[in-house]
Design an enzyme around this catalytic site. Structure first.
Site, short mmCIF file in Angstrom:
data_model
loop_
_atom_site.label_atom_id
_atom_site.label_comp_id
_atom_site.label_asym_id
_atom_site.label_seq_id
_atom_site.Cartn_x
_atom_site.Cartn_y
_atom_site.Cartn_z
N ASN A 166 -8.93 -2.33 0.24
CA ASN A 166 -7.54 -1.86 0.34
C ASN A 166 -6.64 -3.07 0.53
OD1 ASN A 166 -5.13 -0.57 0.88
ND2 ASN A 166 -5.75 0.19 2.90
N TRP A 167 -5.89 -3.41 -0.50
CA TRP A 167 -5.03 -4.59 -0.42
C TRP A 167 -3.75 -4.33 0.37
CZ3 TRP A 167 -4.89 -7.70 -5.70
CH2 TRP A 167 -6.17 -8.20 -5.94
N LYS A 168 -3.47 -3.06 0.67
CA LYS A 168 -2.28 -2.69 1.44
C LYS A 168 -1.02 -3.29 0.79
CE LYS A 168 -5.11 -2.20 5.56
NZ LYS A 168 -5.19 -2.34 7.04
N HIS B 164 -4.59 7.23 5.27
CA HIS B 164 -4.86 6.01 6.04
C HIS B 164 -4.05 6.06 7.34
CE1 HIS B 164 -5.01 1.76 7.16
NE2 HIS B 164 -6.07 1.67 6.36
N GLU C 39 -2.36 3.97 8.84
CA GLU C 39 -1.03 3.36 8.76
C GLU C 39 -0.01 4.33 8.17
OE1 GLU C 39 -3.15 -0.99 8.34
OE2 GLU C 39 -2.20 -0.08 6.58
N GLU D 69 -12.21 5.09 10.11
CA GLU D 69 -11.60 3.83 10.53
C GLU D 69 -10.97 4.01 11.90
OE1 GLU D 69 -10.27 1.09 6.97
OE2 GLU D 69 -8.88 2.73 7.21
N GLY E 139 -7.87 -4.52 11.49
CA GLY E 139 -7.15 -5.77 11.50
C GLY E 139 -7.08 -6.47 12.84
N SER F 214 -12.17 -4.11 10.55
CA SER F 214 -12.63 -5.47 10.84
C SER F 214 -14.04 -5.75 10.31
CB SER F 214 -12.56 -5.76 12.34
OG SER F 214 -11.22 -5.72 12.80
N GLY G 176 -10.05 -4.10 4.48
CA GLY G 176 -8.67 -4.50 4.31
C GLY G 176 -8.53 -5.96 3.93
N GLY G 177 -8.15 -6.78 4.90
CA GLY G 177 -7.84 -8.18 4.63
C GLY G 177 -8.93 -8.96 3.91
#
Length: 249
Positions: free
Chosen positions: A9-11, A93, A95, A163, A169, A209, A230-231
């Site tokens: 997921n590049w967000k 998600h 967020e 998640e 993150g 993470s 994610g990251g």
């Protein structure tokens, strides 16, 4: 046997220059034994699909509207995502649940729309730190699962991503026992609702993470069929070892 899945997921990250990372990832995993999904921002969907065409990497969206069309400025329908080259979409998600006050019912409606268009719905659930500390993790997971997953869900059209919000993150990761507890619970809840055959076909991803240093031990946990990353999915050099760990699990 459930085929494992590494989803990235590049967000709200990435411009056209970032497609070089997608190309590098596709080149380094020509015939993977696990499925690979990258979900870039909507501005890159079409170009990402072109970049990944002919490779083992699938492309997905990060959200869709429940309606097929209409006066919804700034939103995208499932059909639009599919037309741009997506084969899946992340929904619910944490967020979006937090930033846009999305409810389980809204997530479910979006999932129904996605499934109706032939997209795979990657439905996210997870508890906050306060809910974890209050001992409500399984209660929250069960409520979100029941409310967000439509009756039409099968292993072919639905993926569930657990998640824990407090691990996204932050570098904080639940213990392996905590991850196993939730994933085993989710499998049992799916079995009670859909029956063993369907429940055992739905993939359960862990997210929060995940990185090359901890991927192997997480993938060895009961009922963990892959990861939503994610990251670490933004760079091929970071995501590729996670995919390899999944393939070897």
């Amino acid at each position: 046997m459930r085929r494992k899945l590494a989803a990235g997921n590049w967000k709200m990250n990435g411009t056209g220059a970032g497609l070089a990372e997608l190309a590098a990832l596709a080149e380094s995993h020509g015939s993977p034994s696990a499925d690979i999904l990258i979900c870039p921002p909507a501005t890159l969907l079409s170009r990402a699909a072109d970049t990944a065409r002919g490779s083992a990497v699938a492309i997905g969206g990060q959200d869709c509207h429940a309606n097929a069309s209409g006066a919804h400025t700034g939103d995208l329908s499932a059909a639009m995502l599919k037309d741009a080259g997506a084969s899946a979409v992340i929904l619910g998600h944490s967020e979006r649940r937090a930033d846009h006050a999305e409810t389980d019912a809204q997530v479910c409606a979006k999932a129904e729309a996605a499934i109706g268009e032939g997209l795979i719905a990657v439905i996210c659930i997870g508890e906050t730190l306060a809910e974890r500390e209050a001992g409500d993790t399984l209660k929250v997971a069960g409520t979100q699962l029941a409310g967000s997953v439509p009756a039409s869900s099968t292993g072919a059209n639905t993926v569930i991503a657990y998640e824990p919000v407090w691990a996204i993150g932050t570098g904080k990761v639940p213990t392996l026992e905590q991850i196993a507890e939730v994933h085993d619970f989710l499998r049992a809840e799916l079995t009670a609702r859909f029956g063993a055959e369907t429940a055992n076909s739905i993939r359960l991803l862990y997210g929060g993470s995940v990185k090359p240093s901890n991927a192997s031990e997480i993938f060895a946990v009961s009922n963990v069929d892959g990861a939503l990353v994610g990251g670490a999915s933004l760079k091929a050099a970071d995501f590729s070892p996670i995919i390899s760990a999944l393939e070897n699990s």
